[in-house]
Design a protein around this motif. Structure first.
Motif, PDB file in Angstrom:
ATOM      1  N   LEU B  28     -23.246  30.507  -1.362  1.00 46.14           N
ATOM      2  CA  LEU B  28     -24.341  30.910  -0.489  1.00 46.14           C
ATOM      3  C   LEU B  28     -25.257  31.945  -1.144  1.00 46.14           C
ATOM      4  O   LEU B  28     -26.418  32.061  -0.767  1.00 46.14           O
ATOM      5  CB  LEU B  28     -23.781  31.442   0.824  1.00 46.14           C
ATOM      6  CG  LEU B  28     -23.113  30.366   1.669  1.00 46.14           C
ATOM      7  CD1 LEU B  28     -22.493  30.955   2.905  1.00 46.14           C
ATOM      8  CD2 LEU B  28     -24.098  29.288   2.068  1.00 46.14           C
ATOM      9  N   VAL B  73     -25.587  40.346   4.675  1.00 49.10           N
ATOM     10  CA  VAL B  73     -24.586  39.669   5.500  1.00 49.10           C
ATOM     11  C   VAL B  73     -23.560  38.951   4.618  1.00 49.10           C
ATOM     12  O   VAL B  73     -22.365  38.941   4.926  1.00 49.10           O
ATOM     13  CB  VAL B  73     -25.291  38.681   6.449  1.00 49.10           C
ATOM     14  CG1 VAL B  73     -24.278  37.814   7.150  1.00 49.10           C
ATOM     15  CG2 VAL B  73     -26.086  39.445   7.462  1.00 49.10           C
ATOM     16  N   THR B  77     -19.509  39.131   4.812  1.00 55.14           N
ATOM     17  CA  THR B  77     -18.677  37.989   5.185  1.00 55.14           C
ATOM     18  C   THR B  77     -18.287  37.244   3.920  1.00 55.14           C
ATOM     19  O   THR B  77     -18.229  37.833   2.856  1.00 55.14           O
ATOM     20  CB  THR B  77     -19.430  37.065   6.145  1.00 55.14           C
ATOM     21  OG1 THR B  77     -20.607  36.626   5.493  1.00 55.14           O
ATOM     22  CG2 THR B  77     -19.790  37.766   7.420  1.00 55.14           C
ATOM     23  N   ARG B  78     -18.000  35.983   4.047  1.00 53.43           N
ATOM     24  CA  ARG B  78     -17.585  35.210   2.888  1.00 53.43           C
ATOM     25  C   ARG B  78     -18.807  34.499   2.316  1.00 53.43           C
ATOM     26  O   ARG B  78     -19.629  33.984   3.059  1.00 53.43           O
ATOM     27  CB  ARG B  78     -16.536  34.181   3.317  1.00 53.43           C
ATOM     28  CG  ARG B  78     -15.509  33.923   2.269  1.00 53.43           C
ATOM     29  CD  ARG B  78     -14.204  33.486   2.895  1.00 53.43           C
ATOM     30  NE  ARG B  78     -13.443  34.602   3.459  1.00 53.43           N
ATOM     31  CZ  ARG B  78     -12.553  34.442   4.421  1.00 53.43           C
ATOM     32  NH1 ARG B  78     -12.359  33.263   4.952  1.00 53.43           N
ATOM     33  NH2 ARG B  78     -11.878  35.481   4.867  1.00 53.43           N
ATOM     34  N   GLU B  81     -19.043  28.551   1.090  1.00 50.19           N
ATOM     35  CA  GLU B  81     -18.965  27.678   2.249  1.00 50.19           C
ATOM     36  C   GLU B  81     -17.803  26.716   2.071  1.00 50.19           C
ATOM     37  O   GLU B  81     -17.524  26.280   0.959  1.00 50.19           O
ATOM     38  CB  GLU B  81     -20.278  26.888   2.334  1.00 50.19           C
ATOM     39  CG  GLU B  81     -20.460  26.128   3.593  1.00 50.19           C
ATOM     40  CD  GLU B  81     -21.622  25.158   3.476  1.00 50.19           C
ATOM     41  OE1 GLU B  81     -22.239  25.106   2.396  1.00 50.19           O
ATOM     42  OE2 GLU B  81     -21.887  24.465   4.443  1.00 50.19           O
TER      43      GLU B  81
ATOM     44  N   ASN C  27     -20.599  26.052   8.399  1.00 47.60           N
ATOM     45  CA  ASN C  27     -20.738  27.476   8.096  1.00 47.60           C
ATOM     46  C   ASN C  27     -21.946  28.044   8.834  1.00 47.60           C
ATOM     47  O   ASN C  27     -23.050  27.519   8.742  1.00 47.60           O
ATOM     48  CB  ASN C  27     -20.898  27.626   6.581  1.00 47.60           C
ATOM     49  CG  ASN C  27     -20.912  29.061   6.148  1.00 47.60           C
ATOM     50  OD1 ASN C  27     -21.740  29.827   6.608  1.00 47.60           O
ATOM     51  ND2 ASN C  27     -19.998  29.430   5.284  1.00 47.60           N
ATOM     52  N   LEU C  29     -23.678  30.811   8.467  1.00 48.69           N
ATOM     53  CA  LEU C  29     -24.782  31.327   7.653  1.00 48.69           C
ATOM     54  C   LEU C  29     -25.604  30.173   7.107  1.00 48.69           C
ATOM     55  O   LEU C  29     -26.838  30.224   7.072  1.00 48.69           O
ATOM     56  CB  LEU C  29     -24.238  32.180   6.514  1.00 48.69           C
ATOM     57  CG  LEU C  29     -23.402  33.364   6.956  1.00 48.69           C
ATOM     58  CD1 LEU C  29     -22.853  34.093   5.760  1.00 48.69           C
ATOM     59  CD2 LEU C  29     -24.250  34.303   7.787  1.00 48.69           C
ATOM     60  N   ALA C  94     -23.279  36.557  13.514  1.00 47.34           N
ATOM     61  CA  ALA C  94     -22.341  36.014  12.520  1.00 47.34           C
ATOM     62  C   ALA C  94     -21.429  37.121  12.005  1.00 47.34           C
ATOM     63  O   ALA C  94     -20.220  36.910  11.837  1.00 47.34           O
ATOM     64  CB  ALA C  94     -23.111  35.362  11.379  1.00 47.34           C
ATOM     65  N   VAL C  95     -21.995  38.313  11.769  1.00 45.13           N
ATOM     66  CA  VAL C  95     -21.173  39.431  11.274  1.00 45.13           C
ATOM     67  C   VAL C  95     -20.111  39.785  12.295  1.00 45.13           C
ATOM     68  O   VAL C  95     -18.932  39.967  11.966  1.00 45.13           O
ATOM     69  CB  VAL C  95     -22.080  40.643  10.977  1.00 45.13           C
ATOM     70  CG1 VAL C  95     -21.230  41.878  10.750  1.00 45.13           C
ATOM     71  CG2 VAL C  95     -22.933  40.388   9.768  1.00 45.13           C
ATOM     72  N   PHE C  98     -17.431  37.220  12.334  1.00 43.81           N
ATOM     73  CA  PHE C  98     -16.553  37.369  11.170  1.00 43.81           C
ATOM     74  C   PHE C  98     -15.574  38.519  11.383  1.00 43.81           C
ATOM     75  O   PHE C  98     -14.405  38.428  11.017  1.00 43.81           O
ATOM     76  CB  PHE C  98     -17.381  37.621   9.906  1.00 43.81           C
ATOM     77  CG  PHE C  98     -16.550  37.741   8.669  1.00 43.81           C
ATOM     78  CD1 PHE C  98     -16.092  36.615   8.022  1.00 43.81           C
ATOM     79  CD2 PHE C  98     -16.220  38.983   8.163  1.00 43.81           C
ATOM     80  CE1 PHE C  98     -15.312  36.713   6.893  1.00 43.81           C
ATOM     81  CE2 PHE C  98     -15.440  39.094   7.030  1.00 43.81           C
ATOM     82  CZ  PHE C  98     -14.982  37.955   6.386  1.00 43.81           C
ATOM     83  N   GLY C 102     -12.452  36.643  11.370  1.00 47.10           N
ATOM     84  CA  GLY C 102     -12.130  36.586   9.946  1.00 47.10           C
ATOM     85  C   GLY C 102     -12.721  35.381   9.248  1.00 47.10           C
ATOM     86  O   GLY C 102     -12.346  35.063   8.121  1.00 47.10           O
ATOM     87  N   VAL C 104     -16.503  32.614   9.153  1.00 48.08           N
ATOM     88  CA  VAL C 104     -17.766  32.194   9.765  1.00 48.08           C
ATOM     89  C   VAL C 104     -17.858  30.676   9.825  1.00 48.08           C
ATOM     90  O   VAL C 104     -18.917  30.116  10.043  1.00 48.08           O
ATOM     91  CB  VAL C 104     -19.000  32.754   9.015  1.00 48.08           C
ATOM     92  CG1 VAL C 104     -19.240  34.195   9.378  1.00 48.08           C
ATOM     93  CG2 VAL C 104     -18.875  32.576   7.530  1.00 48.08           C
ATOM     94  N   GLU C 105     -16.705  30.004   9.580  1.00 50.06           N
ATOM     95  CA  GLU C 105     -16.693  28.542   9.702  1.00 50.06           C
ATOM     96  C   GLU C 105     -16.450  28.170  11.159  1.00 50.06           C
ATOM     97  O   GLU C 105     -15.489  28.633  11.773  1.00 50.06           O
ATOM     98  CB  GLU C 105     -15.585  27.945   8.833  1.00 50.06           C
ATOM     99  CG  GLU C 105     -15.721  28.225   7.348  1.00 50.06           C
ATOM    100  CD  GLU C 105     -16.852  27.446   6.717  1.00 50.06           C
ATOM    101  OE1 GLU C 105     -17.254  26.419   7.286  1.00 50.06           O
ATOM    102  OE2 GLU C 105     -17.322  27.876   5.656  1.00 50.06           O
ATOM    103  N   GLU C 106     -17.329  27.315  11.673  1.00 54.54           N
ATOM    104  CA  GLU C 106     -17.265  26.935  13.076  1.00 54.54           C
ATOM    105  C   GLU C 106     -15.911  26.319  13.449  1.00 54.54           C
ATOM    106  O   GLU C 106     -15.316  26.685  14.451  1.00 54.54           O
ATOM    107  CB  GLU C 106     -18.372  25.906  13.314  1.00 54.54           C
ATOM    108  CG  GLU C 106     -18.871  25.801  14.699  1.00 54.54           C
ATOM    109  CD  GLU C 106     -19.965  24.770  14.746  1.00 54.54           C
ATOM    110  OE1 GLU C 106     -20.991  25.038  15.351  1.00 54.54           O
ATOM    111  OE2 GLU C 106     -19.786  23.691  14.143  1.00 54.54           O
TER     112      GLU C 106
END
Lengths: 104, 331, 124
Positions: B28, B73, B77-78, B81, C27, C29, C94-95, C98, C102, C104-106
């Motif tokens: 990302l 952001v 986060t990670r 993806e 994801n 993001l 999203a933050v 997370f 832990g 951000v994958e739906e």
């Protein structure tokens, strides 16, 4: 006036050449540092020459002042960003390419 | 004309290629950098389509603000993806193909691109905006006169949306930290880069000066409150990135920012109420100078654009501070 | 048809790429990035409707006769700034997601929700 036109054309062409060679270098150079060099060339030499060429087109002093200011800003920001990029890569331990290494 | 088509198609092709690459990318960080490129190409296209004001905004927002926000952001986060399962791709592809097909079918009814006889161009309103505005308002940049005067109520609505979004982000990310709490923390690594610090210090006054120029020159050339606000904000974002959040928050304390966020809508609506008190309609600037309508319009537009600039700058800066505080406190 | 509508078609393609990213990627993001691609497609479509052949930017001066229409430009100018403000709201959400999940994958968020529900059902 014709002299100015020719000079402007030559400068524009030279600037375009620098931009193209910067783009080619970005694709062809083997490692991060050499690529930074190519990208920096596009910003400073390429854009600078093109702006000089535009300056000689004679579009009135208001535009000329603006172009000069843009050149000043580019002269400040573009070497800085190139320097910071290389500095950051060096800090992160990105190795320098030597003759015979594979492309990265 | 053919040069126009050539440049247009080339830029659109670059745009679509970038979008395809972004959609296929799983890292990302790289996708974020490509979105910045995407915004720059979009700005070029806006210039080509004669929308210089919009190009200005897109360049400042797309490259300056949203890239920094996305990067912040990602560091919270990670940044990688997960692989999209094959099963999920199919419904998306079907929906997209169906919608795209419908749009292309419907586009048969659209007027020709660039034709001067389209309903948009022949509507009487066009003449009002382009010719009559010169007598009504007397400002060469018709985008500014439509934005701040003819459709001033719309713009007030948009400003309230920006205000609400800023408040929502602050509510989600918690209030901005006090500088005293954060001071003991390790400052951002960028502080070591002396060249960057010196150059940023030199550029800061010019960035702010440029923002002011954009704000007050919006009547005559491309510019205005929205662009100026975003440029102000990107100046503060740069300052915060290079000199650390604590120093940026000492320059702009959170209480000042909170007040500034609210100042814009209040000032904007206040102008409208003042017009009503002076005996006109809401946002009818003519009442500011009853003898000379154009002078009244000038005062009104100046006030309104300043209100927009203040709020947009404060909202964008406090959004950045909100994210950056999270990044610092999560270390 | 091609000569007069090509811009619209290319912009539709752009919008559809954005829409595809929003629908099929899990994801959050990436979804937001896709949303901004879609958004830019719509912006360009709007602006292209106001463009006139041989026109210039709608800043009135004496030696220009044809101008493009200013109204779409005004609408999109404000929409861009509103767009980045709403993008920031999405990113803030999203933050927060997370921080509590832990991820951000739906899919994983939904899985965690389903697990929690099962546990609640077992306990009561």
């Amino acid at each position: 006036m014709i002299v100015l036109e020719i000079a402007s054309g030559v400068l524009l062409a030279a600037g375009a050449l620098f931009v193209i060679s910067g783009g080619v270098g970005l694709l062809r150079f083997p490692d991060f540092y050499t690529r930074t060099h190519a990208a920096g060339l596009t910003d400073s030499a390429g854009a600078g020459l093109i702006l000089l060429g535009l300056l000689l087109q004679g579009a009135g002093w208001e535009t000329a002042v603006r172009l000069l200011i843009i050149m000043l800003f580019l002269a400040l920001t573009s070497p800085t960003s190139t320097h910071i990029l290389a500095h950051a890569a060096r800090r992160d331990g990105v190795p320098v390419w030597r003759e015979g290494d594979p492309r990265r | 004309m053919t040069t126009f088509v050539l440049i247009n198609v080339t830029l659109l092709a670059i745009l679509i290629a970038t979008a395809l690459t972004i959609s296929g990318m799983r890292t990302l960080y790289a996708a974020t950098m490509l979105t910045a490129l995407f915004s720059l190409v979009t700005a070029c296209l806006f210039v080509l389509l004669d929308a210089v004001d919009v190009a200005f905004t897109e360049a400042a927002v797309g490259v300056g603000i949203s890239t920094v926000l996305l990067l912040g952001v990602l560091s919270l986060t990670r940044s990688r993806e997960a692989v999209t399962p094959r099963l999920r791709r199919l419904p998306g592809a079907v929906v997209v193909l169906f919608t795209g097909g419908t749009l292309i079918y419907a586009s048969q009814d659209l007027p020709e691109f660039g034709s001067p006889t389209t309903p948009v161009q022949t509507h009487p309103l066009t003449d009002v905006y382009l010719r009559q505005s010169q007598e009504d308002i007397g400002i060469p940049n018709t985008v500014t006169s439509v934005l701040a005067s003819y459709r001033g109520l719309d713009t007030l609505g948009e400003l309230v949306v920006v205000f609400t979004a800023g408040v929502a982000v602050l509510a989600l990310l918690g209030p901005l930290m006090q500088p005293a709490e954060a001071r003991e923390r390790e400052v951002l690594d960028l502080v070591d880069y002396r060249v960057l610090r010196v150059v940023t210090g030199m550029l800061m006054p010019f960035i702010l000066l440029f923002a002011l120029y954009v704000l007050f020159h919006g009547d005559f050339g491309p510019g205005g409150g929205f662009q100026a606000g975003v440029i102000f904000a990107s100046g503060f974002v740069l300052y915060g990135l290079v000199f650390g959040l604590d120093r940026a928050q000492q320059v702009l304390p959170r209480r000042v920012l909170w007040v500034l966020i609210a100042v814009g809508p209040v000032l904007y609506a206040g102008v409208g109420v003042a017009n009503m008190l002076l005996g006109g309609a809401f946002l009818d600037y003519d009442t500011f100078a009853p003898d000379d309508a154009a002078a009244g319009q000038h005062i009104g537009i100046l006030l309104v654009e300043s209100a927009i600039g203040v709020t947009v700058a404060a909202v964008m800066t406090s959004i950045f501070f909100g994210f950056a505080n999270r990044v610092e406190s999560s270390r | 048809m091609i000569a007069t509508h090509y811009v619209y078609w290319l912009l539709f393609a752009l919008m559809m790429i954005g829409l595809y990213v929003v629908i099929s990627h899990g994801n959050m993001l990436k979804k937001l990035i896709g949303l901004s691609l879609f958004q830019v497609g719509v912006f360009l479509f709007f602006i292209s409707l106001g463009k006139v052949d041989g026109g210039s930017a709608p800043i009135v001066s004496e030696d220009v006769e044809t101008y493009s229409h200013p109204l779409p430009q005004v609408l999109i100018l404000t929409a861009i700034v509103v767009g980045v403000a709403t993008l920031a709201v999405g990113l803030a959400l999203a933050v927060r997601i997370f921080e509590s999940y832990g991820t951000v994958e739906e899919d994983q968020v939904l899985l965690r929700d389903a697990d929690d529900r099962e546990q609640d059902g077992g306990a009561s």
